[in-house]
Design an enzyme around this catalytic site. Structure first.
Site, PDB file in Angstrom:
ATOM      1  N   ASP A  39      -4.295   6.847  -4.800  1.00 31.40           N
ATOM      2  CA  ASP A  39      -4.406   5.459  -5.228  1.00 31.40           C
ATOM      3  C   ASP A  39      -5.401   4.673  -4.401  1.00 31.40           C
ATOM      4  O   ASP A  39      -5.621   4.992  -3.250  1.00 31.40           O
ATOM      5  CB  ASP A  39      -3.064   4.793  -4.869  1.00 31.40           C
ATOM      6  CG  ASP A  39      -2.234   4.535  -6.074  1.00 31.40           C
ATOM      7  OD1 ASP A  39      -2.588   5.018  -7.155  1.00 31.40           O
ATOM      8  OD2 ASP A  39      -1.216   3.832  -5.916  1.00 31.40           O
ATOM      9  N   LYS A  64      -6.308   2.446  -9.642  1.00 33.16           N
ATOM     10  CA  LYS A  64      -6.506   1.397 -10.651  1.00 33.16           C
ATOM     11  C   LYS A  64      -6.695   0.132  -9.854  1.00 33.16           C
ATOM     12  O   LYS A  64      -5.773  -0.406  -9.295  1.00 33.16           O
ATOM     13  CB  LYS A  64      -5.269   1.229 -11.538  1.00 33.16           C
ATOM     14  CG  LYS A  64      -4.974   2.418 -12.406  1.00 33.16           C
ATOM     15  CD  LYS A  64      -3.666   2.205 -13.158  1.00 33.16           C
ATOM     16  CE  LYS A  64      -2.508   2.470 -12.233  1.00 33.16           C
ATOM     17  NZ  LYS A  64      -1.320   1.683 -12.459  1.00 33.16           N
ATOM     18  N   MET A 180       2.343  -8.489  -6.238  1.00 36.85           N
ATOM     19  CA  MET A 180       1.355  -8.762  -7.287  1.00 36.85           C
ATOM     20  C   MET A 180       1.424 -10.197  -7.786  1.00 36.85           C
ATOM     21  O   MET A 180       1.243 -10.452  -8.967  1.00 36.85           O
ATOM     22  CB  MET A 180       1.578  -7.811  -8.479  1.00 36.85           C
ATOM     23  CG  MET A 180       1.444  -6.352  -8.092  1.00 36.85           C
ATOM     24  SD  MET A 180       1.782  -5.238  -9.459  1.00 36.85           S
ATOM     25  CE  MET A 180       3.571  -5.229  -9.478  1.00 36.85           C
TER      26      MET A 180
HETATM   27  N1  SAH Z   1       4.232   0.823  -4.422  1.00 36.22           N
HETATM   28  C1  SAH Z   1       3.693  -0.253  -3.631  1.00 36.22           C
HETATM   29  C2  SAH Z   1       3.476  -1.510  -4.446  1.00 36.22           C
HETATM   30  C3  SAH Z   1       2.471  -1.349  -5.552  1.00 36.22           C
HETATM   31  S1  SAH Z   1       2.228  -2.797  -6.463  1.00 36.22           S
HETATM   32  C4  SAH Z   1       4.610  -0.506  -2.439  1.00 36.22           C
HETATM   33  O1  SAH Z   1       5.717   0.004  -2.399  1.00 36.22           O
HETATM   34  O2  SAH Z   1       4.205  -1.226  -1.519  1.00 36.22           O
HETATM   35  C5  SAH Z   1       0.805  -3.461  -5.676  1.00 36.22           C
HETATM   36  C6  SAH Z   1       1.168  -4.706  -4.904  1.00 36.22           C
HETATM   37  O3  SAH Z   1       1.788  -4.334  -3.687  1.00 36.22           O
HETATM   38  C7  SAH Z   1       0.017  -5.563  -4.491  1.00 36.22           C
HETATM   39  O4  SAH Z   1      -0.408  -6.423  -5.533  1.00 36.22           O
HETATM   40  C8  SAH Z   1       0.613  -6.351  -3.352  1.00 36.22           C
HETATM   41  O5  SAH Z   1       1.451  -7.365  -3.828  1.00 36.22           O
HETATM   42  C9  SAH Z   1       1.501  -5.308  -2.723  1.00 36.22           C
HETATM   43  N2  SAH Z   1       0.856  -4.637  -1.590  1.00 36.22           N
HETATM   44  C10 SAH Z   1       0.621  -3.343  -1.433  1.00 36.22           C
HETATM   45  N3  SAH Z   1       0.072  -3.081  -0.217  1.00 36.22           N
HETATM   46  C11 SAH Z   1      -0.015  -4.282   0.395  1.00 36.22           C
HETATM   47  C12 SAH Z   1      -0.453  -4.699   1.671  1.00 36.22           C
HETATM   48  N4  SAH Z   1      -0.928  -3.826   2.572  1.00 36.22           N
HETATM   49  N5  SAH Z   1      -0.395  -6.008   1.981  1.00 36.22           N
HETATM   50  C13 SAH Z   1       0.071  -6.911   1.102  1.00 36.22           C
HETATM   51  N6  SAH Z   1       0.505  -6.566  -0.122  1.00 36.22           N
HETATM   52  C14 SAH Z   1       0.476  -5.272  -0.465  1.00 36.22           C
END
Ligand code: SAH
Length: 515
Positions: A39, A64, A180
């Site tokens: 990803d 994506k 998100m």
């Molecule tokens: N599976 C991932 C989330 C995927 S959805 C998890 O468990 O963290 C994608 C969203 O995750 C982004 O839009 C943001 O809101 C959040 N996100 C992922 N990594 C991040 C980071 N390092 N800092 C802040 N938000 C993050």
């Protein structure tokens, strides 16, 4: 013949960003799988490390990323891992954070299951907990929050098809963690306030949580959207809403480290450099590594002809250990060995070069105290067997003319044979040059004089002068000054810890003088 192994797809959580937050199981699988499908949100450093340990692994980047041209659609990603699994490959599907938290991992598993492809889930540290933690915000705290809700902010709350009951969340009174959600922040805040949440409720937006470029904005729920927009925060952002946010003042730690927000270049790919890399990271810095240099031998015909006439030279000058190994290989290819250089006097630019020669049974006559062209010239001019000599200068393409010019001034006849070129390896070099050109590098560390030369070779002399240096000691400092690079610090003792501390001291001084 061994039967084809059965394919399996591992859905592995890469953690939120900081590469250290990958699980042990996740790393083990990355180091032993056949294919990685990663990803955009998974830290690229994790894949780089996996490649180092698992050089034959095939990597697909299937991120994506906000509708970017190169991103694959979810159906295509699912189809890809299915195909690889059916081909019998061991596939790691690496996903940001946890694969089952807003990651569509479960949909990928449904497809694998339907096709009869084996799978395993390796949970990861999710951004919704880790980003607040790195901002000093616990998602629960006795007396402040007894529950936490993870909610997607992807859906516009004003649309009728929204599945989230924002009013119910507003009434629940626990911590709300929004994934998100930056784009819809204004509408989501309004829906929460309309649902009965106090407009004064504390809230924080954390961008790039757990990454060295993490940024946090705190406000109340009524003005967080404005504050985040004002600070230019864009995805990926985790938003935390609730009383726990008030603990940040007390608990913040990551963004209070002495080098937080600083970009530091480490200039040597070696065991020593990895110690420096982690020492600087622990102090909070973002570390850029000078990419490895690739050595490309140039036209071998000129070198062959030179070697055939080698006996006419009085002096041979080797400019680097690369020059030594290229010449040695060319000699061997012509059936020659160290005896071919018998009777020639030999000068080297530095100690690593002379050691490389000694490994082939040849002791250099001149190794200057100052490891650079000027040093060789000084040492040669002090001798009485150099004037009018025939000199062979074996150098890299683009090497400076200081030495041949200086020798000609001593009435020597100098043949310059350019035998190789150094090329900084692709993407790392591009990123480093871009950061230097944009003045985004706070300091460059040098643990040896040869590292100074390697750096100047890799980025070019003018970009090299764009960022100030911190050196490990006096000899390195001389090389820094000779390269025209500003020096802002020198370690009082030549150790990695002292060098890292010298960076902290130097940068806190420049901050103080800027303030
Ligand atoms: N599976 C991932 C989330 C995927 S959805 C998890 O468990 O963290 C994608 C969203 O995750 C982004 O839009 C943001 O809101 C959040 N996100 C992922 N990594 C991040 C980071 N390092 N800092 C802040 N938000 C993050």
């Amino acid at each position: 013949m061994t039967p084809p192994s059965k394919g399996i797809v591992y859905l592995v959580g890469a953690g939120p960003g900081d590469a250290g937050l990958l699980t042990v199981r996740g790393r083990e699988l990355l180091e032993h799988c056949d294919v990685i499908a990663t990803d955009a949100l998974a830290n690229a450093a994790i894949v780089v490390a996996a490649r180092r340990a698992n050089p034959t692994v095939e990597v697909f980047e299937v991120g994506k990323r906000g509708g970017s041209k190169h991103s694959l659609r979810q159906e295509d990603i699912t189809a890809l891992i299915l195909r690889l699994g059916l081909e019998g490959k061991r596939v790691v599907r690496l996903k940001g954070g946890d694969p089952f938290v807003f990651g569509r991992g479960s949909e990928e598993v449904q497809a694998l299951r339907a096709a009869g492809v084996a799978f395993e889930i390796v949970p990861g540290v999710t951004a919704g907990i880790a980003a607040p933690a790195y901002a000093g915000i616990p998602v629960t705290h006795r007396g402040l929050a007894t529950s936490v809700t993870f909610v997607t902010g992807h859906e516009d709350p004003t649309k009728p098809e929204t599945q989230t009951d924002w009013a119910a969340l507003a009434r629940a009174g626990g911590t709300i963690v929004l994934y998100m959600g930056v784009k819809n922040l204004l509408r989501i805040s309004a829906a929460l306030i309309a649902g009965g949440m106090s407009p004064d409720t504390s809230a924080a937006a954390v961008q790039w949580g757990t990454h060295t470029r993490q940024r946090t904005v705190t406000a109340t729920i009524s003005n967080l959207a404005d504050a985040a927009a004002g600070a230019g925060l864009a995805a990926p952002v985790i938003t935390v809403i609730g009383n726990v946010v008030s603990l940040r003042d007390e608990i913040a730690w990551y963004d209070r480290r002495p080098l937080f927000g600083k970009r530091i270049v480490v200039t040597r790919a070696s065991a020593q450099a990895s110690g420096l890399h982690s020492a600087l990271e622990e102090l909070g810095a973002e570390v850029l590594e000078l990419p490895a240099l690739r050595i490309e031998p140039l036209d071998q015909a000129a070198l062959r002809a030179t070697l055939e006439g080698i006996a006419r030279y009085d002096w041979i000058i080797f400019t680097s250990q690369n020059a030594v190994s290229i010449v040695w290989e060319a000699m061997r290819a012509q059936g020659l060995d160290a005896r071919a250089l018998a009777g020639r006097r030999i000068a080297c630019v530095g100690r690593t070069t002379s050691e490389a020669l000694l490994a082939h049974g040849i002791a250099a006559d001149v190794v200057p105290a100052r490891f650079m062209a000027e040093g060789v010239l000084e040492a040669l001019s002090a001798r009485d067997d150099v004037r009018h000599a025939q000199v062979l200068y074996l150098a890299a393409e683009g090497a400076r003319e200081v030495l041949p010019d200086g020798l000609r001034a001593l009435d020597c006849r100098v043949d310059v044979v350019r035998i190789y070129r150094t090329e900084a390896d692709g993407t790392g070099a591009v990123a480093l040059r871009a950061a230097l050109a944009a003045d985004e590098v706070d300091a460059v560390t040098f643990a040896s004089a040869s590292a100074v030369r390697g750096y100047v070779d890799a980025v070019g002399p003018s970009l090299a002068r764009r960022a100030p240096a911190v050196s490990i000691g006096p000899v390195t400092t001389v090389a820094v000054r000779d390269a025209g690079i500003a020096l802002i610090g020198e370690a009082p003792e030549a150790t990695i810890q002292r060098l890292a501390q010298a960076v902290v001291d130097a940068l806190s001084m420049t901050d103080a003088s800027a303030a």
